[in-house]
Design an enzyme around this catalytic site. Structure first.
Site, PDB file in Angstrom:
ATOM      1  N   PRO A  99       0.871  -1.300  -0.004  1.00 23.90           N
ATOM      2  CA  PRO A  99       0.199   0.160  -0.008  1.00 23.90           C
ATOM      3  C   PRO A  99       0.730   1.480   0.076  1.00 23.90           C
ATOM      4  O   PRO A  99       1.018   2.001   0.911  1.00 23.90           O
ATOM      5  CB  PRO A  99      -0.862  -0.209   1.316  1.00 23.90           C
ATOM      6  CG  PRO A  99       0.137  -0.925   2.181  1.00 23.90           C
ATOM      7  CD  PRO A  99       0.684  -1.940   1.268  1.00 23.90           C
ATOM      8  N   CYS A 100       1.497   1.515  -1.126  1.00 25.73           N
ATOM      9  CA  CYS A 100       2.110   2.835  -1.154  1.00 25.73           C
ATOM     10  C   CYS A 100       1.273   4.145  -0.982  1.00 25.73           C
ATOM     11  O   CYS A 100       1.772   5.294  -0.708  1.00 25.73           O
ATOM     12  CB  CYS A 100       3.103   2.912  -2.532  1.00 25.73           C
ATOM     13  SG  CYS A 100       2.174   2.603  -3.786  1.00 25.73           S
ATOM     14  N   HIS A 101      -0.153   3.702  -1.362  1.00 26.58           N
ATOM     15  CA  HIS A 101      -1.068   4.975  -1.258  1.00 26.58           C
ATOM     16  C   HIS A 101      -1.143   5.645   0.132  1.00 26.58           C
ATOM     17  O   HIS A 101      -1.784   6.535   0.480  1.00 26.58           O
ATOM     18  CB  HIS A 101      -2.504   4.605  -1.760  1.00 26.58           C
ATOM     19  CG  HIS A 101      -3.149   3.327  -1.059  1.00 26.58           C
ATOM     20  ND1 HIS A 101      -2.619   2.075  -1.390  1.00 26.58           N
ATOM     21  CD2 HIS A 101      -3.926   3.100   0.061  1.00 26.58           C
ATOM     22  CE1 HIS A 101      -3.573   1.307  -0.599  1.00 26.58           C
ATOM     23  NE2 HIS A 101      -4.078   1.842   0.133  1.00 26.58           N
TER      24      HIS A 101
END
Length: 206
Positions: free
Chosen positions: A129-131
């Site tokens: 989850p780079c978001h």
């Protein structure tokens, strides 16, 4: 090396799911830059088990019924990049981290810019989850899938929107940046909190 891929329609645009053998190697955005993630030759294989399972779990995530993924992953990158990407996997659903916090986690406090660069090249979007990585002051920073999609994903995880509902109203003519507004204040920013506190605050505050 030939990679297998499967296309998937989603509330955040068409996703390209990519497998290396029976491991998930990439989830690419509809408008991804061609060289952001470097892969070998691609061959469409809609029946590859890991890709079918990835699509199933992503649909559950978008429907709001899944908070964690259970998939065999194959990260292709430098050792530093892999450290950053594995650190992303430790960020809990509904929480965020700053680039500086990720740098501290991997034991290199001076590598904030390098962490940002590695985050931008994360090949397995959403699952890794780079978001959930934001600026130090809480601003939503650059995102390969577009800031509108970053806001949608964070809103989903804050329980403030339903991407499943968005999917039913979204037409194929819409691009990810044309997604319908989420049910949250447009001027709100994700709440900052230190990972050591172990609390799960709302991403957009209340």
């Amino acid at each position: 090396m030939t990679y297998a891929y499967k296309l998937m329609d989603s509330p955040v645009g068409q996703l390209k799911l990519v497998a290396n053998g029976e491991h998930l190697a990439a989830i690419l955005w509809e408008n991804d830059k061609p060289n952001r993630v470097r892969l070998g030759d691609l061959s469409e294989e809609n029946g590859r088990p890991v890709l079918v399972e990835t699509e199933r779990q992503l649909k559950e995530y978008f429907a709001g019924t899944r908070q964690a993924f259970d998939l065999a992953l194959d990260f292709q990158g430098t050792e530093f990049q892999k450290k950053v990407w594995h650190a992303l996997l430790t960020i809990p659903f509904g929480q965020t981290r700053s680039y500086a916090e990720i740098a501290r986690q991997i034991g290199n406090v001076n590598a904030v810019r390098a962490v940002g660069a590695a985050n931008g090249r994360n090949p397995i979007s959403i699952v890794a989850p780079c978001h959930r990585v934001i600026g130090a002051s809480g601003e939503l920073t650059g995102f390969a899938g577009g800031l509108a999609n970053k806001m949608l994903l964070l809103s989903l995880e804050a329980g403030q929107t339903s991407l499943e509902a968005a999917a039913s109203t979204q037409t194929h003519a819409q691009t990810p940046t044309q997604a319908r507004p989420v049910a949250t204040k447009t001027d709100a920013k994700p709440a900052r909190h230190a990972p050591s506190h172990g609390t799960q605050a709302s991403l957009f505050g209340n």
